[in-house]
Design an enzyme around this catalytic site. Sequence first.
Site, PDB file in Angstrom:
ATOM      1  N   LYS A 192       2.384   9.291  -6.089  1.00 53.09           N
ATOM      2  CA  LYS A 192       1.945  10.082  -4.811  1.00 53.09           C
ATOM      3  C   LYS A 192       2.721   9.728  -3.738  1.00 53.09           C
ATOM      4  O   LYS A 192       3.106   8.664  -3.398  1.00 53.09           O
ATOM      5  CB  LYS A 192       0.566   9.780  -4.813  1.00 53.09           C
ATOM      6  N   CYS A 197      10.158  -2.874   6.273  1.00 51.36           N
ATOM      7  CA  CYS A 197       9.223  -3.868   6.034  1.00 51.36           C
ATOM      8  C   CYS A 197       9.905  -5.220   6.300  1.00 51.36           C
ATOM      9  O   CYS A 197       9.166  -5.991   6.564  1.00 51.36           O
ATOM     10  CB  CYS A 197       8.426  -3.634   4.860  1.00 51.36           C
ATOM     11  N   GLU A 238       3.046  -6.628  12.403  1.00 49.82           N
ATOM     12  CA  GLU A 238       4.186  -5.708  12.179  1.00 49.82           C
ATOM     13  C   GLU A 238       4.279  -4.567  13.067  1.00 49.82           C
ATOM     14  O   GLU A 238       3.151  -3.883  13.243  1.00 49.82           O
ATOM     15  CB  GLU A 238       4.189  -5.253  10.644  1.00 49.82           C
ATOM     16  N   GLU A 254       3.838  -4.391  -2.587  1.00 54.26           N
ATOM     17  CA  GLU A 254       4.721  -4.782  -1.760  1.00 54.26           C
ATOM     18  C   GLU A 254       4.192  -4.267  -0.401  1.00 54.26           C
ATOM     19  O   GLU A 254       4.357  -2.984  -0.100  1.00 54.26           O
ATOM     20  CB  GLU A 254       6.182  -4.385  -1.929  1.00 54.26           C
TER      21      GLU A 254
END
Length: 473
Positions: free
Chosen positions: A163, A273, A373, A239
């Site tokens: 997806k 990331c 983040e 992750e």
Amino acid sequence: MPQFVESSDGKTFPLYSPTSQEVVAEVCEASEKDTDDAVAAAKAAFPAWSALSPTDRGKYMKKLAALLKESHKEMAWLEAMSMGRPVSTYFDAFAAAEQYEHYSEVGYDAQGTSSLNTPGFVNMTFRQPYGVVAAIIPWNVPALFFAKKSAPALAAGNTVIVKSSEKAPLTSAYISRLIEKAGFPPGVFNVLSGHGNISGAILSSHMDVRALSFTGSCRTGKLIQAAAAKSNLKSVILELGGKSPAIVFDDADLDAAVEETQNSVQWNSGQVCMANSRLYVHSKVADKFVEAFKARFAKIKPGDPTDPNTNHGPQADKVQFENVQKYIELGRQAGELVLGDQALEVNGNAKGFFVPPTVFLKTAEGERVMKEEIFGPVVHINTFETEEEVIKKANDTEFGLYASVYTKNIDRAMRFAKALDSGTVGINCTSPTGARDMPFGGYKQSGTGREGHRVSLDNFLETKTVLIKIAAA
């Protein structure tokens, strides 16, 4: 042969260029029925696919790898249009091809063990594929994650559903055409486009999906983990986010540290990331480092991401742009802004979701911008005096994906390699530097499990113990 089909209910969603803010595509939105149909097709295809030899499964992946390499320019353009990735920095088609080339050759590594240690028995283990495997990929480097997750799953004998992200679905849709050209048997390799709250949620809770690999936000990862636990306890590899620190000592090669740390947080407009969004510089060299960092960080070439001279594109969409702006405003209140005070104008106007390279100094460690983040070209630079002090600061976060230390003292380097709470530690290097044959993943809320050439195959294999009693002579 696989085939491209429109969504069963006819629904689409618009994809806007983050550069022009104009609609560049109407993308089919996978419905609940479409997602269930993809799982059913994968389930039906599994017995025949898993019965093939690794060599025969590998033939399809080699064909796909060749097609990917031929499609570099087209895929670079699609990524530029969908999420603003500059074509000058695009390498993903070749990186994705490398994944399929590698895993086309390693299927025979799926081997068990044997034991004669139980008297009267010959015992062994089998390594067998799960069945239907799902991969939910992020929008920042979609083609690479498409391959990193699907290739080992296919090599292990699973059938796969990928997806794509609604922010960057075009390269995944393009790869689905290449899957068709490569001749994969029907149902073996399926691709869905759509939002997480429909197809992503269904895959996470589907009883016939036995393993799922996800890269993305911590929030979504937790939802996937919960859905898996509430359904069939499918194996989940996550992750997730990062808040990566880079530590620069006074004996470091400052030129290299400046060049590499600024690239880490500027590459892909900071939408990575493992970007080193927190820098800790020894007070003895802090002033020199900051001035050199600012000078290099400011030397970007923003513009149309389809222009080969551009190396700094926009944020992926309005939501991401506004999120970064929110953190920049929090940073203004918490620290000293020394770069990025003006809106970034491109070609004489401020159209597009562009964020300038932004640097803050003297930000208190407890502030949100030091803990959460940001996912943009924003970095906070603080100073330190002692090893003990900076280790404590670097580890004071719920993330632990990547950390770096720059020093010429090997004893210090190894102390930090041990002390930093991070899945990867770079010594005299920083992200996105990695190693294909090393495991990659995070400590704490940066994820669960590891990925990489030597470990990903195991992520998609079950272990079965077989006990064989031998009759006495």
